[in-house]
Structure formats: structure tokens, C-alpha cells
Design an enzyme around this catalytic site. Structure first.
Site, PDB file in Angstrom:
ATOM      1  N   ARG A   1       0.854  -1.192   0.000  1.00 35.62           N
ATOM      2  CA  ARG A   1       0.000   0.000   0.000  1.00 35.62           C
ATOM      3  C   ARG A   1       0.886   1.236   0.000  1.00 35.62           C
ATOM      4  O   ARG A   1       1.405   1.642   1.030  1.00 35.62           O
ATOM      5  CB  ARG A   1      -0.911   0.011   1.237  1.00 35.62           C
ATOM      6  CG  ARG A   1      -1.907   1.174   1.224  1.00 35.62           C
ATOM      7  CD  ARG A   1      -2.767   1.194   2.464  1.00 35.62           C
ATOM      8  NE  ARG A   1      -2.021   1.617   3.651  1.00 35.62           N
ATOM      9  CZ  ARG A   1      -2.569   1.689   4.873  1.00 35.62           C
ATOM     10  NH1 ARG A   1      -3.818   1.328   5.074  1.00 35.62           N
ATOM     11  NH2 ARG A   1      -1.833   2.093   5.899  1.00 35.62           N
TER      12      ARG A   1
ATOM     13  N   SER B   1     -12.457  -3.201   2.458  1.00 35.59           N
ATOM     14  CA  SER B   1     -12.529  -2.514   3.742  1.00 35.59           C
ATOM     15  C   SER B   1     -13.981  -2.264   4.131  1.00 35.59           C
ATOM     16  O   SER B   1     -14.799  -1.856   3.297  1.00 35.59           O
ATOM     17  CB  SER B   1     -11.796  -1.170   3.683  1.00 35.59           C
ATOM     18  OG  SER B   1     -10.406  -1.352   3.545  1.00 35.59           O
TER      19      SER B   1
ATOM     20  N   LYS C   1      -4.265   6.455   9.309  1.00 34.04           N
ATOM     21  CA  LYS C   1      -5.440   6.385   8.441  1.00 34.04           C
ATOM     22  C   LYS C   1      -6.493   7.335   8.980  1.00 34.04           C
ATOM     23  O   LYS C   1      -7.180   7.049   9.958  1.00 34.04           O
ATOM     24  CB  LYS C   1      -5.983   4.958   8.364  1.00 34.04           C
ATOM     25  CG  LYS C   1      -7.015   4.766   7.263  1.00 34.04           C
ATOM     26  CD  LYS C   1      -7.254   3.289   6.975  1.00 34.04           C
ATOM     27  CE  LYS C   1      -8.326   3.063   5.917  1.00 34.04           C
ATOM     28  NZ  LYS C   1      -8.019   3.684   4.635  1.00 34.04           N
TER      29      LYS C   1
END
Length: 216
Positions: A41, A110, A139
Site C-alpha cells: 500500500r 474494507s 489512516k
């Protein structure tokens, strides 16, 4: 698509969290310590840079027979023959990913709130990334934290494997597993550790403890 998700410790990469150390060294050490699935990521990279990084990481993952998951980039997932792809609620729609990669290609999704699993397309997911279990500075685009109670409730409502992410630490790992997580996704807890291998080992021990607690 396989319905099986046997993995317990999921490394989500973050170049910055490696604190200036070699990214590939960190990833390999983490795998040696017990990480059994890895997600690349790196949202700030362009496709060329992302592909180059994915190719190098795929070589390491293949060496240890560890699946490589690509975060929200269909082209890179295809080019490196990744083992799966992960998308968030604001990323490429899961049904569009399936159209591009095929119905058998593993797709992680997610889940940020309970209503997300009511979307009919959510059933296409290989697993649910429960995000975030605890609020985290890495996040900031999520709605609210799930907490242990929310995680437990989700476990009763879904048969999908639940991968917990969001401020997962060695100190709370066992409780997150005991609450219903099937796997822990860790970023800085491994990437920033003095010894990524040792950190992964400790996470695995806590995962085992959490499973024992859950079985009682």
C-alpha cells in the site's frame, strides 16, 4: 475464488513507517518473523513506481510462499500476477475490480461501518478489512473506530474472514483476536519496530493467545 483465508498476520507496508531503513529488508524480516500475507500500500507512488516496487516485493514474497496483495491498483495487480487486491470504500468499486480481474481473483474489501456489508456487492469480497478497530494517525479518512464491541457484533453478522486493522499493537493483539478477528493487519507495529522479525514473532504469540481465549 477460494473461500479459505488461513492467514493470521497481515503486513500492510508503509515506506515512511520503515524509518529510513531498507523497505525490502523490513518486509523480508517481517516474513521471517511470522507475517504470512503482505499488502503493498503505497498510494503516493505513480503506476511506474508502484509497479517497480511490486515486482521487487513479489520476488521476496514468492521466495517464502507468502501471498502479495496489491492495494487498489488493477493494472499493477495484473502485471505482477499478484495473489489478490484490496479496495476500500472510496477506491475502485469491487464489482468493477471483479470485471477487470475475473470472478476468481481474490478481492479484499474494507468495511468502515455496519451498513457496508449490506451492499450486495460486498458479498464478492474474499475477506473484510475491519477499518479501523482503533483510531490511528496513519489512516485519517475513516468514519469512526469499531472498537472491540463493534468487531464482535460484526463477527455475528458475517461469515467472511475479518482482518482487523487500525492501531493494532502487541499489547492489544490478543484482545482483538478474542473479540472475533481472524487476522491482524499491522503497519507501524512491525514496520517501525527495532526488529521487524521479533515484532512479528510477538504478534504471532499474542494471536495464539487470543485464539485460546476465544475458544474457552
Amino acid at each position: 475464488m477460494t473461500s479459505q483465508f488461513p492467514y493470521r498476520l497481515y503486513l500492510v507496508t508503509d515506506e515512511l513507517a520503515c524509518l529510513g531503513r531498507d523497505f525490502y529488508w523490513v518486509a523480508e524480516e517481517a516474513i521471517k518473523g511470522g507475517v504470512d500475507i503482505v499488502q503493498l500500500r503505497e498510494k503516493k507512488l505513480d503506476d511506474r513506481q508502484f509497479l517497480q516496487k511490486a515486482e521487487k516485493l513479489k520476488v521476496i514474497c514468492d521466495r517464502y510462499k507468502v501471498p502479495l496483495i496489491i492495494n487498489d491498483n488493477v493494472n499493477v495487480a495484473q502485471w505482477v500476477e499478484a495473489d489478490g487486491i484490496h479496495v476500500g470504500q472510496s477506491d475502485t468499486a469491487i464489482h468493477e475490480v471483479q470485471k477487470a480481474l475475473g470472478v476468481d481473483f481474490p478481492i479484499g474489501l474494507s468495511i468502515e461501518k455496519m451498513n457496508d456489508i449490506k451492499d450486495p456487492y460486498s458479498n464478492l469480497a474474499w475477506y473484510y478489512g475491519v477499518s479501523p478497530v482503533f483510531s490511528t494517525p496513519t489512516k485519517t479518512d475513516t468514519i469512526a473506530e469499531w472498537g472491540l464491541e463493534g468487531l464482535s457484533e460484526l463477527k455475528t453478522m458475517s461469515t467472511k474472514a475479518l482482518i482487523a486493522i487500525g492501531n493494532i499493537k502487541i499489547q492489544n493483539a490478543a484482545s482483538v483476536i478474542a473479540a472475533g478477528a481472524d487476522c491482524l493487519a499491522v503497519v507501524s507495529g512491525i514496520c517501525s519496530a527495532e526488529s521487524p522479525a521479533k515484532a512479528a514473532e510477538l504478534f504471532r504469540k499474542e494471536i495464539d493467545l487470543g485464539l485460546k481465549i476465544r475458544e474457552k
